[in-house]
Design a protein around this motif. Structure first.
Motif, PDB file in Angstrom:
ATOM      1  N   GLN A   2       0.691  -1.677   0.458  1.00 30.20           N
ATOM      2  CA  GLN A   2      -0.064   0.008  -0.453  1.00 30.20           C
ATOM      3  C   GLN A   2       0.549   1.349   0.297  1.00 30.20           C
ATOM      4  O   GLN A   2      -0.018   1.826  -0.958  1.00 30.20           O
ATOM      5  CB  GLN A   2      -0.558   0.083   1.369  1.00 30.20           C
ATOM      6  CG  GLN A   2      -1.516   1.176   1.710  1.00 30.20           C
ATOM      7  CD  GLN A   2      -2.884   1.256   2.583  1.00 30.20           C
ATOM      8  OE1 GLN A   2      -3.157  -0.081   2.771  1.00 30.20           O
ATOM      9  NE2 GLN A   2      -2.464   2.191   3.634  1.00 30.20           N
ATOM     10  N   ASN A   3       2.240   1.058   0.244  1.00 29.64           N
ATOM     11  CA  ASN A   3       2.747   2.480   0.804  1.00 29.64           C
ATOM     12  C   ASN A   3       4.378   2.058  -0.216  1.00 29.64           C
ATOM     13  O   ASN A   3       5.558   2.779   0.177  1.00 29.64           O
ATOM     14  CB  ASN A   3       3.573   2.102   2.319  1.00 29.64           C
ATOM     15  CG  ASN A   3       2.886   2.677   3.260  1.00 29.64           C
ATOM     16  OD1 ASN A   3       1.973   3.537   3.318  1.00 29.64           O
ATOM     17  ND2 ASN A   3       2.089   1.757   3.728  1.00 29.64           N
ATOM     18  N   ARG A   4       4.219   1.980  -1.800  1.00 27.72           N
ATOM     19  CA  ARG A   4       5.261   1.541  -2.771  1.00 27.72           C
ATOM     20  C   ARG A   4       6.055   2.856  -2.891  1.00 27.72           C
ATOM     21  O   ARG A   4       4.878   3.780  -3.022  1.00 27.72           O
ATOM     22  CB  ARG A   4       4.638   0.523  -3.973  1.00 27.72           C
ATOM     23  CG  ARG A   4       4.490  -0.828  -3.659  1.00 27.72           C
ATOM     24  CD  ARG A   4       4.559  -0.680  -5.086  1.00 27.72           C
ATOM     25  NE  ARG A   4       4.344  -2.560  -4.769  1.00 27.72           N
ATOM     26  CZ  ARG A   4       4.582  -3.660  -5.806  1.00 27.72           C
ATOM     27  NH1 ARG A   4       4.410  -3.352  -7.177  1.00 27.72           N
ATOM     28  NH2 ARG A   4       4.231  -4.801  -5.555  1.00 27.72           N
ATOM     29  N   PRO A   5       6.432   3.421  -3.225  1.00 27.90           N
ATOM     30  CA  PRO A   5       7.471   4.067  -3.431  1.00 27.90           C
ATOM     31  C   PRO A   5       6.769   5.115  -4.200  1.00 27.90           C
ATOM     32  O   PRO A   5       6.888   4.326  -5.254  1.00 27.90           O
ATOM     33  CB  PRO A   5       8.651   4.220  -3.652  1.00 27.90           C
ATOM     34  CG  PRO A   5       8.276   2.940  -3.090  1.00 27.90           C
ATOM     35  CD  PRO A   5       8.226   1.638  -3.089  1.00 27.90           C
ATOM     36  N   TYR A   6       6.663   5.879  -4.686  1.00 32.64           N
ATOM     37  CA  TYR A   6       5.834   7.112  -5.650  1.00 32.64           C
ATOM     38  C   TYR A   6       6.808   8.283  -6.384  1.00 32.64           C
ATOM     39  O   TYR A   6       7.213   9.030  -4.726  1.00 32.64           O
ATOM     40  CB  TYR A   6       4.893   7.081  -5.909  1.00 32.64           C
ATOM     41  CG  TYR A   6       4.210   8.184  -5.022  1.00 32.64           C
ATOM     42  CD1 TYR A   6       4.240   8.749  -4.122  1.00 32.64           C
ATOM     43  CD2 TYR A   6       3.686   7.412  -2.995  1.00 32.64           C
ATOM     44  CE1 TYR A   6       3.240   9.766  -3.516  1.00 32.64           C
ATOM     45  CE2 TYR A   6       3.736   7.510  -2.151  1.00 32.64           C
ATOM     46  CZ  TYR A   6       3.396   9.324  -1.861  1.00 32.64           C
ATOM     47  OH  TYR A   6       2.402  10.101  -0.820  1.00 32.64           O
TER      48      TYR A   6
END
Length: 377
Positions: A128-132
């Motif tokens: 849910q908190n994949r880097p972007y």
């Protein structure tokens, strides 16, 4: 530690077997009062219950039990529950302990005693908190933000921030005469956007991530039309001004709807991949099929409903669901959560793991996958 610290290497280390028992505590927590006042009490109760389970477990010698309980108590003493997020995960084994604050709410409290730590909450939080990346810009400045979940950190590399020196005398003249060439119609402003585009292309070449771009609508249009057209590859745009000089919290609030859309899109993409796999006869469903495919390293994609867990007994190499109070005996070994084991096995073979909403996979046993290949015959 927090979700942003969950790298592939960290997760791989946490999935390694430990000398029995490895204890995992999962506690949904609260960010605000008055609910958060109960969190320390609930944690103390979980640790006490874990102690009772270890005391009743004949596989745990007294010295080992004392060591693991000491680790749990040390973790409790080190925790500062003033700064909790949505879930607390405490891990303890002989000679080690750690805890994780996650920006993703667990469904229920859990105590798991096994040879490995329960990692599904960590895996789901990281997914849910994949880097972007986030680019915020206007005619005078462009800033690059590194995002993971709700946290944004401004980057000072790859040439960012990019500043455009404005000719004040020219701007004052334009203001007096009414000849304002804003909207990126003058060459200097367009060159500013080309510089931003060039630096953005470097970023994505070195560290590819989903990109969100925020600025006024006419700026978004102009940026997409200059240089290498890097901004056209953005997964979402946020047509909002005033963010080029805003604080991280303000930027995060502005992009929240776009980030939520990215998560929905990822789940929808996974479901489409499952549909395509059905047509190629590369689809598996139900815990028995999916677990075996994961153990064989055949899974390319694993989709599992958020709260799905299954306690099973392994009989003849097949997992059969059992009651929560079931224990291993001559008929077969009991596994506390075969779903978590399946997630771990999928990750170990570099499969994509996606958690989906409740009932999305109700017709497939709440878990499904696409395999890389099928057995002949």
């Amino acid at each position: 530690m927090r979700t942003n610290d969950l790298t592939d290497e960290v997760l791989a280390e946490l999935r390694k077997p430990r000398p029995y028992p490895a204890v995992t505590l999962v506690l949904p927590t609260h960010r605000t009062k008055p609910d958060k006042l109960q969190d320390p009490v609930r944690l103390r109760n979980l640790i006490a219950e874990a102690g009772r389970r270890l005391s009743a477990d004949p596989q745990v010698p007294a010295s080992v039990r004392a060591d693991v309980l000491k680790q749990l108590e040390q973790a409790e003493n080190e925790l500062d529950l003033v700064y909790t997020l949505d879930t607390l995960v405490v891990l303890a084994a002989q000679g080690e302990h750690q805890f994780w604050h996650l920006t993703r709410r667990a469904g229920t409290e859990r105590i798991v005693v096994n040879h490995t730590f329960l990692t599904r909450n960590l895996v789901a939080a990281r997914a849910q908190n994949r880097p972007y990346w986030v680019l915020t810009f206007d005619e005078e400045r462009a800033r690059l933000w590194s995002g993971a979940g709700e946290q944004l950190t401004e980057e000072h590399r790859f040439g960012f921030p990019v500043a455009h020196e404005t000719d004040l005398s020219e701007r004052e003249r334009a203001s007096r005469t009414g000849d304002v060439t804003s909207g990126y119609r003058d060459e200097a402003a367009l060159q500013h956007l080309r510089d931003v585009d060039a630096d953005l292309a470097k970023v994505l070449a070195v560290e590819p991530r989903p990109l969100l771009v925020a600025g006024l609508q006419h700026g978004l249009t102009a940026l997409a039309d200059v240089g290498t057209h890097t901004a056209r590859g953005a997964l979402a745009t946020v047509p909002k001004g005033g963010l080029a000089n805003a604080r991280a919290s303000v930027v995060q609030e502005a992009i929240a709807p776009a980030r939520a859309e990215l998560l929905r899109t990822r789940a929808e993409t996974a479901l489409r991949r499952l549909d395509d796999a059905k047509g190629r006869k590369e689809f598996v469903s139900g815990i028995d099929e999916v677990w075996r495919a994961a153990r064989e390293g055949r899974l390319a994609l694993l989709a599992v409903e958020e709260s799905y867990r299954e306690k099973v007994r392994l009989t003849g190499g097949h997992p059969a669901p059992v009651a929560d109070d079931a224990v291993s005996d001559a008929s077969g070994e009991v596994r506390d959560d075969i779903v978590d084991e399946t997630v771990e096995a999928a990750l170990d073979t570099e499969a994509d793991v996606v958690f989906v909403a409740e009932d999305v996979l109700a017709g497939h046993g709440r878990i499904a996958g696409a395999v890389r290949y099928t057995w002949a015959g």
